[in-house]
Design a protein around this motif. Structure first.
Motif, PDB file in Angstrom:
ATOM      1  N   ARG A 153     -34.373  63.698 -10.688  1.00  0.00           N
ATOM      2  CA  ARG A 153     -34.452  62.260 -10.494  1.00  0.00           C
ATOM      3  C   ARG A 153     -35.695  61.925  -9.689  1.00  0.00           C
ATOM      4  O   ARG A 153     -36.107  62.704  -8.835  1.00  0.00           O
ATOM      5  CB  ARG A 153     -33.218  61.759  -9.749  1.00  0.00           C
ATOM      6  CG  ARG A 153     -31.989  61.599 -10.639  1.00  0.00           C
ATOM      7  CD  ARG A 153     -30.818  61.078  -9.866  1.00  0.00           C
ATOM      8  NE  ARG A 153     -30.326  62.054  -8.909  1.00  0.00           N
ATOM      9  CZ  ARG A 153     -30.567  62.056  -7.621  1.00  0.00           C
ATOM     10  NH1 ARG A 153     -31.265  61.072  -7.074  1.00  0.00           N
ATOM     11  NH2 ARG A 153     -30.084  62.992  -6.853  1.00  0.00           N
ATOM     12  N   TYR A 189     -35.116  63.234 -18.250  1.00  0.00           N
ATOM     13  CA  TYR A 189     -34.239  64.032 -17.385  1.00  0.00           C
ATOM     14  C   TYR A 189     -32.884  63.349 -17.124  1.00  0.00           C
ATOM     15  O   TYR A 189     -32.832  62.153 -16.819  1.00  0.00           O
ATOM     16  CB  TYR A 189     -34.925  64.336 -16.037  1.00  0.00           C
ATOM     17  CG  TYR A 189     -33.933  64.946 -15.085  1.00  0.00           C
ATOM     18  CD1 TYR A 189     -33.541  66.268 -15.237  1.00  0.00           C
ATOM     19  CD2 TYR A 189     -33.304  64.184 -14.101  1.00  0.00           C
ATOM     20  CE1 TYR A 189     -32.566  66.818 -14.426  1.00  0.00           C
ATOM     21  CE2 TYR A 189     -32.327  64.725 -13.291  1.00  0.00           C
ATOM     22  CZ  TYR A 189     -31.965  66.045 -13.454  1.00  0.00           C
ATOM     23  OH  TYR A 189     -30.988  66.583 -12.666  1.00  0.00           O
ATOM     24  N   GLY A 190     -31.828  64.138 -17.151  1.00  0.00           N
ATOM     25  CA  GLY A 190     -30.438  63.710 -16.972  1.00  0.00           C
ATOM     26  C   GLY A 190     -30.194  62.461 -16.151  1.00  0.00           C
ATOM     27  O   GLY A 190     -29.873  61.399 -16.691  1.00  0.00           O
ATOM     28  N   GLY A 191     -30.340  62.579 -14.850  1.00  0.00           N
ATOM     29  CA  GLY A 191     -29.989  61.467 -13.966  1.00  0.00           C
ATOM     30  C   GLY A 191     -30.796  60.204 -14.233  1.00  0.00           C
ATOM     31  O   GLY A 191     -30.377  59.106 -13.886  1.00  0.00           O
ATOM     32  N   LYS A 236     -24.267  57.595 -16.085  1.00  0.00           N
ATOM     33  CA  LYS A 236     -23.993  58.368 -14.878  1.00  0.00           C
ATOM     34  C   LYS A 236     -24.449  57.643 -13.622  1.00  0.00           C
ATOM     35  O   LYS A 236     -23.758  56.765 -13.112  1.00  0.00           O
ATOM     36  CB  LYS A 236     -24.632  59.755 -15.026  1.00  0.00           C
ATOM     37  CG  LYS A 236     -24.116  60.774 -14.041  1.00  0.00           C
ATOM     38  CD  LYS A 236     -24.692  62.142 -14.337  1.00  0.00           C
ATOM     39  CE  LYS A 236     -24.173  63.219 -13.403  1.00  0.00           C
ATOM     40  NZ  LYS A 236     -22.719  63.412 -13.423  1.00  0.00           N
ATOM     41  N   LYS A 237     -25.637  57.978 -13.133  1.00  0.00           N
ATOM     42  CA  LYS A 237     -26.051  57.400 -11.850  1.00  0.00           C
ATOM     43  C   LYS A 237     -26.355  55.904 -11.998  1.00  0.00           C
ATOM     44  O   LYS A 237     -26.080  55.122 -11.093  1.00  0.00           O
ATOM     45  CB  LYS A 237     -27.275  58.125 -11.312  1.00  0.00           C
ATOM     46  CG  LYS A 237     -27.105  59.621 -11.201  1.00  0.00           C
ATOM     47  CD  LYS A 237     -25.992  60.001 -10.264  1.00  0.00           C
ATOM     48  CE  LYS A 237     -25.896  61.507 -10.143  1.00  0.00           C
ATOM     49  NZ  LYS A 237     -24.867  61.945  -9.214  1.00  0.00           N
ATOM     50  N   HIS A 291     -20.006  58.210  -5.033  1.00  0.00           N
ATOM     51  CA  HIS A 291     -20.567  59.505  -5.461  1.00  0.00           C
ATOM     52  C   HIS A 291     -19.629  60.615  -4.961  1.00  0.00           C
ATOM     53  O   HIS A 291     -19.947  61.326  -4.018  1.00  0.00           O
ATOM     54  CB  HIS A 291     -21.965  59.632  -4.841  1.00  0.00           C
ATOM     55  CG  HIS A 291     -22.784  60.755  -5.370  1.00  0.00           C
ATOM     56  ND1 HIS A 291     -23.815  61.315  -4.668  1.00  0.00           N
ATOM     57  CD2 HIS A 291     -22.735  61.438  -6.546  1.00  0.00           C
ATOM     58  CE1 HIS A 291     -24.376  62.286  -5.378  1.00  0.00           C
ATOM     59  NE2 HIS A 291     -23.736  62.383  -6.511  1.00  0.00           N
ATOM     60  N   SER A 341     -26.252  65.183  -3.695  1.00  0.00           N
ATOM     61  CA  SER A 341     -26.522  65.946  -4.916  1.00  0.00           C
ATOM     62  C   SER A 341     -26.833  67.403  -4.586  1.00  0.00           C
ATOM     63  O   SER A 341     -27.523  67.697  -3.609  1.00  0.00           O
ATOM     64  CB  SER A 341     -27.725  65.355  -5.645  1.00  0.00           C
ATOM     65  OG  SER A 341     -27.436  64.042  -6.048  1.00  0.00           O
ATOM     66  N   ASP A 355     -18.233  64.358  -9.761  1.00  0.00           N
ATOM     67  CA  ASP A 355     -19.427  63.635  -9.318  1.00  0.00           C
ATOM     68  C   ASP A 355     -19.185  62.170  -8.969  1.00  0.00           C
ATOM     69  O   ASP A 355     -19.815  61.656  -8.062  1.00  0.00           O
ATOM     70  CB  ASP A 355     -20.511  63.719 -10.410  1.00  0.00           C
ATOM     71  CG  ASP A 355     -21.895  63.361  -9.904  1.00  0.00           C
ATOM     72  OD1 ASP A 355     -22.227  63.748  -8.774  1.00  0.00           O
ATOM     73  OD2 ASP A 355     -22.649  62.706 -10.647  1.00  0.00           O
ATOM     74  N   PHE A 391     -22.402  67.561 -15.437  1.00  0.00           N
ATOM     75  CA  PHE A 391     -23.837  67.805 -15.502  1.00  0.00           C
ATOM     76  C   PHE A 391     -24.159  68.564 -14.224  1.00  0.00           C
ATOM     77  O   PHE A 391     -24.546  67.982 -13.221  1.00  0.00           O
ATOM     78  CB  PHE A 391     -24.573  66.463 -15.597  1.00  0.00           C
ATOM     79  CG  PHE A 391     -26.060  66.585 -15.797  1.00  0.00           C
ATOM     80  CD1 PHE A 391     -26.582  67.159 -16.954  1.00  0.00           C
ATOM     81  CD2 PHE A 391     -26.956  66.126 -14.841  1.00  0.00           C
ATOM     82  CE1 PHE A 391     -27.950  67.265 -17.142  1.00  0.00           C
ATOM     83  CE2 PHE A 391     -28.324  66.221 -15.027  1.00  0.00           C
ATOM     84  CZ  PHE A 391     -28.825  66.803 -16.177  1.00  0.00           C
ATOM     85  N   ARG A 430     -29.747  72.696 -15.317  1.00  0.00           N
ATOM     86  CA  ARG A 430     -28.394  72.129 -15.423  1.00  0.00           C
ATOM     87  C   ARG A 430     -27.644  72.610 -16.648  1.00  0.00           C
ATOM     88  O   ARG A 430     -28.241  73.022 -17.642  1.00  0.00           O
ATOM     89  CB  ARG A 430     -28.506  70.592 -15.514  1.00  0.00           C
ATOM     90  CG  ARG A 430     -29.167  69.924 -14.322  1.00  0.00           C
ATOM     91  CD  ARG A 430     -28.171  69.493 -13.308  1.00  0.00           C
ATOM     92  NE  ARG A 430     -28.752  69.040 -12.053  1.00  0.00           N
ATOM     93  CZ  ARG A 430     -28.066  68.391 -11.133  1.00  0.00           C
ATOM     94  NH1 ARG A 430     -26.798  68.088 -11.328  1.00  0.00           N
ATOM     95  NH2 ARG A 430     -28.631  68.033 -10.006  1.00  0.00           N
ATOM     96  N   ALA A 450     -32.273  68.445  -6.401  1.00  0.00           N
ATOM     97  CA  ALA A 450     -31.812  67.439  -7.358  1.00  0.00           C
ATOM     98  C   ALA A 450     -32.737  66.224  -7.400  1.00  0.00           C
ATOM     99  O   ALA A 450     -32.752  65.481  -8.355  1.00  0.00           O
ATOM    100  CB  ALA A 450     -30.394  67.000  -7.043  1.00  0.00           C
ATOM    101  N   PHE A 486     -28.212  56.002  -4.674  1.00  0.00           N
ATOM    102  CA  PHE A 486     -27.357  55.451  -5.737  1.00  0.00           C
ATOM    103  C   PHE A 486     -26.722  54.101  -5.412  1.00  0.00           C
ATOM    104  O   PHE A 486     -25.983  53.557  -6.230  1.00  0.00           O
ATOM    105  CB  PHE A 486     -26.236  56.452  -6.060  1.00  0.00           C
ATOM    106  CG  PHE A 486     -26.739  57.835  -6.382  1.00  0.00           C
ATOM    107  CD1 PHE A 486     -27.624  58.022  -7.437  1.00  0.00           C
ATOM    108  CD2 PHE A 486     -26.356  58.938  -5.642  1.00  0.00           C
ATOM    109  CE1 PHE A 486     -28.106  59.289  -7.740  1.00  0.00           C
ATOM    110  CE2 PHE A 486     -26.835  60.216  -5.936  1.00  0.00           C
ATOM    111  CZ  PHE A 486     -27.708  60.387  -6.989  1.00  0.00           C
TER     112      PHE A 486
HETATM  113  O1  SAT Z   1     -29.587  64.584 -11.654  1.00  0.00           O
HETATM  114  S1  SAT Z   1     -28.368  63.822 -11.553  1.00  0.00           S
HETATM  115  O2  SAT Z   1     -28.621  62.556 -10.907  1.00  0.00           O
HETATM  116  O3  SAT Z   1     -27.764  63.584 -12.860  1.00  0.00           O
HETATM  117  C1  SAT Z   1     -27.263  64.726 -10.650  1.00  0.00           C
HETATM  118  C2  SAT Z   1     -27.381  64.463  -9.209  1.00  0.00           C
HETATM  119  O4  SAT Z   1     -28.488  64.375  -8.667  1.00  0.00           O
HETATM  120  O5  SAT Z   1     -26.324  64.330  -8.554  1.00  0.00           O
END
Ligand code: SAT
Ligand code: MN
Length: 589
Positions: free
Chosen positions: A76, A204-206, A212-213, A233, A255, A282, A304, A374, A436, A454
């Motif tokens: 992130r 990227y995921g987050g 999610k976030k 969280h 995280s 999470d 994740f 991840r 993270a 967040f």
């Molecule tokens: O990378 S994520 O935001 O999905 C996971 C985390 O940082 O908690």
């Protein structure tokens, strides 16, 4: 422009918005996702053909695939994350802020024509069990097939979301464009008043799995404050005793501080007959129930999780969960198409490809897996998935646990004196930075309620919301703080952690049930040496327990100054209760 898949909704708000975004992004194709198994297979094939995924060894890892992200895009990025509220004060000093109109213009300029030659996937998804009063519908439009396949694991994706939505206008709009995946054109922007997210320039995921976030926490926390619930969280787990008594707790750690391990904890042999059930690892959405207790759901459908360090000792249930139908991102790839990461069971491979696809051997200086690599795995794979996972009402929470990664200062566990004190404890969490997020590894930073990156509005108002929730709860959860990462002068961990955390959890559960002793300290209620069961714990004595529970007044003098820094930053919106709590703590110390 051609249409693929089938659009299974007549909701005109959905259709209008998709049309608008199609006109903006100008994709060659629009693919409506329905979440079916056949669709998953077809899209997976396509992702393999496009080189986005590599099929792993299907004998060892059935249904598993491998992905490498752009090396400039592995975590992130908080400096590119914005909360676009009408005024800067609403976003508060801990968020980046931009005026909504201005930011939208900038983002639309970037997105204009941004999907030319590409496919726009329309992902309807539901956060939370169908029919839950807490569930929320989202619609993510993305040009990343990787995002589609991850969202299918992480959320209840497809027609189930349209069924929940009906003809309502109340859904989150999320636009994601990869563009050229360049850090200079990377923005993750939230428009809470419009329930809108626009994320560009990252894969990227987050940053891109918008449920999610972005929705579950940043937009979620904003809505929660307005609607009288909580978006946190937090992991959620159930502790079942040998007699079948179940106690649910929620825990907030920053995280990459072990939430997934904690949520999937397997009790050591000493606790035969005890069982830990995972509800979530999470995110917790919580609201007061008719009985005056706080009820929590996990809005997600998958994990994740951070791969490095995951093994049969640290998290056996995760190892089972990720053995099939999992997408691995930025771990190492072995010659027989298996995955590897630092801290996996067994010796490192003689040779493999690292997360960037470069040849790696055990002699290499760099890590084979990225520290923030991840796995994306379905919750249904978890052998300890709580039977209550799909309960629309959620589970009643008896304890809220705050924690961080702290080498010093913080004892293994203590209980806050009451809710207001507990809010203060959560508000002052500190933690060493992890991989993270992009930033200074190892430095302690304040991370209130593990929500610093967040919280979708002013952190001071967020504390006030927590205080207000007390009035809506007849039986508020008790609040605890844990630190499983304390070290001695030589840098060795003082507490074994992982499964042994059951011993701490047992004390917490017993406190909630009025069965365990504690003694009063300046910080809160702390277990005495006899209150934590050490039976069967090798090389760990009552003296070690004393060390890990110790409160060092000198360290606390420094801690107080560090805590003050955050409060000064938040001063204009800080509830006065937080200042009183600080004064009380100073007086007790
Ligand atoms: O990378 S994520 O935001 O999905 C996971 C985390 O940082 O908690
Ligand atoms: Mn998290």
């Amino acid at each position: 422009m051609s249409t693929l898949g089938t659009c299974n909704t007549t909701n005109r708000h959905v259709l209008n918005w998709v049309n608008e975004m199609v006109a903006l992004c100008q994709p060659d194709r629009v693919f409506w996702c329905n979440g079916s198994e056949e669709e998953k297979q077809a899209l997976t094939e396509q992702a393999v053909a496009e080189g986005v995924l590599i099929r792993l060894n299907q004998e060892k890892l059935p249904g598993c695939y491998y992905h490498r992200s752009n090396p400039n895009d592995v975590a992130r990025v908080e400096q590119c994350t914005y909360i676009c509220t009408d005024t800067e004060a609403e976003a508060g000093p801990t968020n980046n802020w931009a005026p909504p109109k201005e930011m939208k213009e900038r983002l639309y300029a970037l997105a204009r024509g941004g999907m030319k030659g590409r496919t726009m996937y329309v992902i309807p998804y539901l956060m939370g069990p169908p029919g839950s009063p807490l569930a929320k519908v989202g619609l993510e439009l993305t040009d990343s097939i990787y995002v589609v396949l991850n969202m299918r694991i992480m959320t209840r994706m497809g027609d189930v979301a349209f069924r929940q939505l009906g003809s309502s206008e109340d859904f989150n709009r999320g636009l994601h464009c990869l563009l050229d995946v360049h850090p200079d054109r990377r923005y993750i922007c939230h428009f809470p008043r419009e329930n809108l997210i626009i994320s560009v320039g990252s894969g990227y995921g987050g940053n891109v799995l918008l449920g999610k976030k972005c929705l579950a926490l940043r937009i979620g926390s904003y809505l929660a404050q307005q609607q009288g619930w909580m978006a946190e969280h937090m992991l959620i787990l159930g502790v079942e005793s040998p007699s079948g008594e179940k106690t649910f707790v929620a825990a907030a750690f920053p995280s990459a501080c072990g939430k997934t391990n904690f949520a999937m904890l397997v009790p050591p042999p000493r606790f035969e007959g005890w069982k830990i059930w995972t509800v979530g690892d999470d995110i917790a959405w919580m609201r007061p129930g008719a009985d005056g207790r706080l009820y929590a759901i996990n809005p997600e459908m998958g994990y994740f999780g951070v791969a490095p360090g995951t093994n049969a000792r640290t998290n056996p249930n995760a190892m089972r969960t990720i053995a099939r139908d999992t997408i691995y991102t930025n771990v190492a790839l072995t010659p027989d198409l298996d995955v590897w990461w630092e801290g996996k069971d067994g010796p490192p491979p003689q040779e493999c490809l690292d997360w960037q696809g470069r040849r790696w051997t055990p002699e290499s200086r760099e890590k084979a897996a990225h520290p923030n690599s991840r796995f994306t795995a379905p919750a249904r794979n978890n052998p300890a998935l709580a039977p209550e996972f799909d309960d629309p009402n959620g589970v009643p929470i008896s304890a809220i646990i705050f924690g961080g990664r702290r080498a010093t200062t913080m004892p293994l566990v203590f209980e806050a004196f009451n809710w207001v004190h507990g809010v203060f404890v959560g508000a002052t969490i500190g933690s060493e930075m992890t991989a993270a997020a992009v930033g200074g590894l190892g430095q302690v930073r304040r991370d209130p309620m593990a929500m610093l990156p967040f919280c979708g509005y002013n952190m001071g108002d967020y504390f006030r919301h927590w205080l207000r929730m007390r009035k809506r709860l007849k039986y508020p959860p008790r609040i605890f703080h844990v630190n499983c990462f304390r070290r001695d002068a030589e840098g060795r961990f003082l507490w074994p952690g992982f499964g042994e955390n059951m011993r701490v959890l047992k004390w917490i559960v017993d406190r909630c049930r009025g069965r365990a002793n504690a003694y009063e300290t300046p910080l809160g209620w702390v277990p005495g040496p006899e209150d934590i069961d050490l039976t069967g714990l090798e090389n760990f004595t009552a003296t070690d327990l004393e060390k890990v529970l110790d409160i060092d007044i000198e360290e606390w003098r420094r801690e107080l100054i560090l805590q003050e820094e955050l409060f000064l930053k938040l001063y204009s919106h800080l509830p006065k209760e937080m200042i009183f709590q600080r004064e009380l703590l100073v007086a007790r110390l």
